[in-house]
Motif scaffolding. Structure first.
Motif, mmCIF file in Angstrom:
data_model
loop_
_atom_site.group_PDB
_atom_site.id
_atom_site.type_symbol
_atom_site.label_atom_id
_atom_site.label_comp_id
_atom_site.label_asym_id
_atom_site.label_seq_id
_atom_site.Cartn_x
_atom_site.Cartn_y
_atom_site.Cartn_z
ATOM 1 N N GLY A 101 0.838 -1.235 -0.114
ATOM 2 C CA GLY A 101 -0.168 0.110 -0.195
ATOM 3 C C GLY A 101 0.827 1.239 0.081
ATOM 4 N N MET A 102 1.785 1.358 -0.696
ATOM 5 C CA MET A 102 2.738 2.373 -0.706
ATOM 6 C C MET A 102 2.661 3.509 -1.790
ATOM 7 N N LEU A 103 1.863 2.896 -2.735
ATOM 8 C CA LEU A 103 1.588 3.636 -4.266
ATOM 9 C C LEU A 103 0.446 4.195 -4.055
ATOM 10 N N GLU A 104 0.206 5.326 -5.035
ATOM 11 C CA GLU A 104 -1.019 5.979 -5.404
ATOM 12 C C GLU A 104 -1.241 5.378 -6.620
ATOM 13 N N GLU A 105 -2.746 4.870 -6.675
ATOM 14 C CA GLU A 105 -3.370 4.281 -8.044
ATOM 15 C C GLU A 105 -3.621 5.436 -8.903
ATOM 16 N N THR A 106 -2.662 5.909 -9.801
ATOM 17 C CA THR A 106 -2.684 7.102 -10.533
ATOM 18 C C THR A 106 -3.519 6.728 -11.956
ATOM 19 N N LYS A 107 -3.742 5.298 -12.070
ATOM 20 C CA LYS A 107 -4.164 4.966 -13.565
ATOM 21 C C LYS A 107 -3.738 5.358 -14.734
ATOM 22 N N PRO A 108 -2.492 5.145 -14.944
ATOM 23 C CA PRO A 108 -1.915 5.534 -16.083
ATOM 24 C C PRO A 108 -2.726 4.792 -17.374
ATOM 25 N N ASN A 109 -3.422 3.757 -17.248
ATOM 26 C CA ASN A 109 -4.076 2.884 -18.343
ATOM 27 C C ASN A 109 -5.372 4.014 -19.045
ATOM 28 N N THR A 110 -5.453 5.052 -18.316
ATOM 29 C CA THR A 110 -6.350 6.211 -18.438
ATOM 30 C C THR A 110 -5.686 7.461 -19.046
ATOM 31 N N MET A 111 -4.466 7.487 -19.046
ATOM 32 C CA MET A 111 -3.944 8.736 -19.776
ATOM 33 C C MET A 111 -3.681 8.915 -21.228
ATOM 34 N N GLU A 112 -3.471 9.943 -21.631
ATOM 35 C CA GLU A 112 -3.662 10.027 -22.894
ATOM 36 C C GLU A 112 -2.379 9.342 -23.857
ATOM 37 N N ASN A 113 -1.504 9.483 -23.361
ATOM 38 C CA ASN A 113 -0.180 8.657 -23.886
ATOM 39 C C ASN A 113 0.147 7.254 -23.812
ATOM 40 N N PHE A 114 -1.064 6.619 -22.782
ATOM 41 C CA PHE A 114 -1.099 5.219 -22.762
ATOM 42 C C PHE A 114 -1.070 4.385 -24.127
ATOM 43 N N LYS A 115 -1.770 4.889 -24.920
ATOM 44 C CA LYS A 115 -1.916 4.207 -26.146
ATOM 45 C C LYS A 115 -0.523 3.782 -26.915
ATOM 46 N N TYR A 116 0.647 4.692 -26.469
ATOM 47 C CA TYR A 116 2.080 4.465 -27.148
ATOM 48 C C TYR A 116 2.537 3.030 -26.292
ATOM 49 N N MET A 117 2.186 2.578 -25.235
ATOM 50 C CA MET A 117 2.713 1.424 -24.333
ATOM 51 C C MET A 117 2.828 0.303 -25.333
ATOM 52 N N ILE A 118 4.007 -0.406 -25.457
ATOM 53 C CA ILE A 118 3.825 -1.811 -25.975
ATOM 54 C C ILE A 118 3.094 -2.689 -25.305
ATOM 55 N N PRO A 119 2.044 -3.484 -26.151
ATOM 56 C CA PRO A 119 1.268 -4.388 -25.326
ATOM 57 C C PRO A 119 1.681 -5.183 -24.523
ATOM 58 N N LYS A 120 2.721 -5.642 -24.988
ATOM 59 C CA LYS A 120 3.099 -7.058 -23.829
ATOM 60 C C LYS A 120 3.518 -6.329 -22.454
ATOM 61 N N PHE A 121 3.802 -5.324 -22.581
ATOM 62 C CA PHE A 121 4.206 -4.520 -21.144
ATOM 63 C C PHE A 121 3.121 -3.886 -20.547
ATOM 64 N N VAL A 122 1.602 -4.467 -20.760
ATOM 65 C CA VAL A 122 0.645 -3.834 -19.952
ATOM 66 C C VAL A 122 0.138 -4.656 -19.158
ATOM 67 N N ASP A 123 -0.036 -6.137 -19.176
ATOM 68 C CA ASP A 123 -0.518 -6.938 -18.266
ATOM 69 C C ASP A 123 1.032 -7.782 -17.776
ATOM 70 N N VAL A 124 1.682 -7.108 -16.747
ATOM 71 C CA VAL A 124 2.697 -7.341 -16.263
ATOM 72 C C VAL A 124 2.595 -7.941 -14.590
ATOM 73 N N TYR A 125 3.450 -8.894 -14.294
ATOM 74 C CA TYR A 125 2.825 -9.529 -12.989
ATOM 75 C C TYR A 125 3.069 -8.280 -11.769
ATOM 76 N N TRP A 126 3.877 -7.359 -11.977
ATOM 77 C CA TRP A 126 4.124 -6.410 -10.758
ATOM 78 C C TRP A 126 2.760 -5.264 -10.875
ATOM 79 N N ASP A 127 1.985 -5.280 -11.943
ATOM 80 C CA ASP A 127 1.054 -4.199 -12.125
ATOM 81 C C ASP A 127 0.174 -4.537 -13.256
ATOM 82 N N SER A 128 -0.587 -5.556 -13.181
ATOM 83 C CA SER A 128 -1.462 -6.086 -14.105
ATOM 84 C C SER A 128 -2.465 -4.928 -14.627
ATOM 85 N N GLY A 129 -2.246 -4.583 -16.000
ATOM 86 C CA GLY A 129 -3.360 -3.493 -16.327
ATOM 87 C C GLY A 129 -2.769 -2.023 -16.392
ATOM 88 N N ARG A 130 -1.681 -2.043 -15.515
ATOM 89 C CA ARG A 130 -0.883 -0.697 -15.433
ATOM 90 C C ARG A 130 -1.908 0.394 -14.726
#
Length: 342
Positions: free
Chosen positions: A91-120
Motif C-alpha cells: 500500500g505504498m503507492l498511489e493508484e494513478t491509473k496510467p491506463n487512462t492517460m492520453e499517452n498510454f496508447k503508446y505503451m507496447i502491449p506486452k508490457f501492459v499485463d505485467v506481473y507487478w502491475d497487471s493492467g498498469r
C-alpha cells in the motif's frame, strides 16, 4: 451582475488555466543514479512550469528503506519490477491509473499485463533490459556465452571481475548457472548456491554498481552488468562486448510510480503521461542506454542505438522476469549474502 463579456472572459481563462501546460508547482523525483536525462527534465519543466528536484539512489533496497522510514518528501520513485510488486502489496503507492492517460496508447502491449502491475494501474515503464555481463575482448578472446565467465572464469579473467553489489542479481545468476529454480528455498539447493559463490569470490576483484567506470578505466576486464551500461561502455571502448548466455538471463523493468500521499500528485501524473510520449521515452533511452517499452520511440534515439547489439537479443536466447521471493527465502538469501560479503 456580470456582463456577458466578463463571463466569457472568465470562462476562457478558467479553461486555459485548467490545461496541463499551466500546471506549475514542484515535483520531487528519487531515481537511480546516472539514469535521468537532464534534457528530459528541462523539457518537462518548461512545458508545465514545474520545478523538478532530483535525488538518486543505488539500489531498490536503499530506496525502499528511505520510503518506509516515512516523510521522504518525494513524489516519484523508479523501482524495478519486483519492487513495484512489493510496494503495491504494502500500500505504498498511489493508484494513478496510467491506463487512462492520453499517452498510454503508446505503451507496447506486452508490457501492459505485467506481473507487478497487471493492467498498469500504478506504473509506467522507464527503462527495461537484461542483467548479464560484459567482457573486454582485448583481454579475453574466448567464448562469452555462459555465466561460467563469472562463476568459473578462465585464467585471463581471474581477479579481474566485478560483480554487482546486488543480492538478488548475484544469487539468481548463481541459481541459473546451476540450473536451480529461483526463489525455491530448498536447503540443499541453497547450500550449492552458497558454495558456488564462496568459491567464485576468490576470482572476483570487487562488488560495485559502478560498472561503467570500472570497465572503461580498465580496473576490471569483466563485470556483471546491464545491457544499457554495456552499450555506454562500448561507446568508450569498442572492445567491450555484452554477453548473451545459454543460461536464461535476468530480465527487468524499472517503472515510474507515485508514492502514497505525495504532495504533488497531479504533477506526478503529468510526468507519468509525459514519459509515455515516444519522443520523451526516446530522450530517456538516449541518455541511459536501454530500451523503454514505448512504441515509435526508437526514431528519437541516437543513430544506431535502436539497432545496437545490446538492445536486441539474438534469436535462440531467453530471459525472464523474477517476482519477489517469499519472505522465508529472502531471509535465507540474506544469510548467504552476509556470509559472502564478509
Amino acid at each position: 451582475m456580470k456582463t456577458l463579456k466578463s463571463i466569457l472572459i472568465a470562462g476562457v481563462a478558467a479553461v486555459a488555466f485548467a490545461g496541463p501546460a499551466l500546471a506549475a508547482g514542484e515535483l520531487h523525483i528519487y531515481n537511480w543514479g546516472d539514469y535521468t536525462n537532464p534534457d528530459l527534465i528541462a523539457k518537462f519543466e518548461k512545458q508545465y512550469d514545474v520545478k523538478v528536484s532530483l535525488d538518486t539512489y543505488d539500489s531498490n533496497e536503499t530506496m525502499l528503506a528511505k520510503v518506509r522510514a516515512g516523510a521522504s518528501g518525494y513524489d516519484i520513485v523508479v523501482p524495478s519490477d519486483y519492487t513495484v510488486k512489493v510496494m503495491v502489496d504494502e500500500g505504498m503507492l498511489e493508484e494513478t491509473k496510467p491506463n487512462t492517460m492520453e499517452n498510454f496508447k503508446y505503451m507496447i502491449p506486452k508490457f501492459v499485463d505485467v506481473y507487478w502491475d497487471s493492467g498498469r494501474n500504478y506504473s509506467v515503464p522507464w527503462q527495461f533490459g537484461l542483467t548479464v555481463f560484459a567482457v573486454n575482448t582485448d583481454k579475453y578472446k574466448g567464448p562469452i556465452d555462459s555465466l561460467g565467465i563469472l562463476f568459473d572464469p578462465p585464467a585471463e579473467l581471474k581477479g579481474r571481475i566485478n560483480m554487482l553489489d546486488d543480492m538478488n542479481s548475484v544469487i539468481h545468476a548463481a541459481e541459473r548457472y546451476l540450473n536451480l529454480p529461483r526463489c525455491g528455498g530448498e536447503k540443499e539447493n541453497l547450500k550449492k548456491v552458497s558454495e558456488l559463490l564462496l568459491k567464485a569470490k576468490e576470482n572476483w576483484r570487487t562488488f560495485s554498481y559502478d560498472t561503467i567506470p570500472k570497465m572503461t578505466s580498465g580496473d576490471v576486464d569483466a563485470s556483471q552488468t546491464w545491457n544499457g551500461a554495456a552499450y555506454r561502455m562500448r561507446q568508450a571502448n569498442p572492445a567491450i562486448k555484452f554477453a548473451y548466455t545459454k543460461e536464461v538471463m535476468e530480465g527487468w523493468m524499472d517503472n515510474v510510480v507515485v508514492l502514497k500521499g505525495a504532495a504533488n500528485i497531479e504533477n506526478a501524473k503529468l510526468f507519468q503521461n509525459f514519459i509515455m510520449a515516444p519522443e520523451n521515452a526516446g530522450l530517456i533511452s538516449a541518455f541511459a542506454g536501454y530500451d523503454n517499452g514505448i512504441m515509435d520511440s526508437h526514431k528519437y534515439m541516437p543513430n544506431g542505438m535502436g539497432d545496437s547489439p545490446e538492445m536486441n537479443m539474438p534469436a535462440g536466447f531467453a530471459s525472464e522476469f523474477t517476482p519477489p521471493c517469499p519472505k522465508e527465502v529472502v531471509e535465507m538469501y540474506n544469510k548467504i549474502w552476509t556470509n559472502l560479503k564478509k
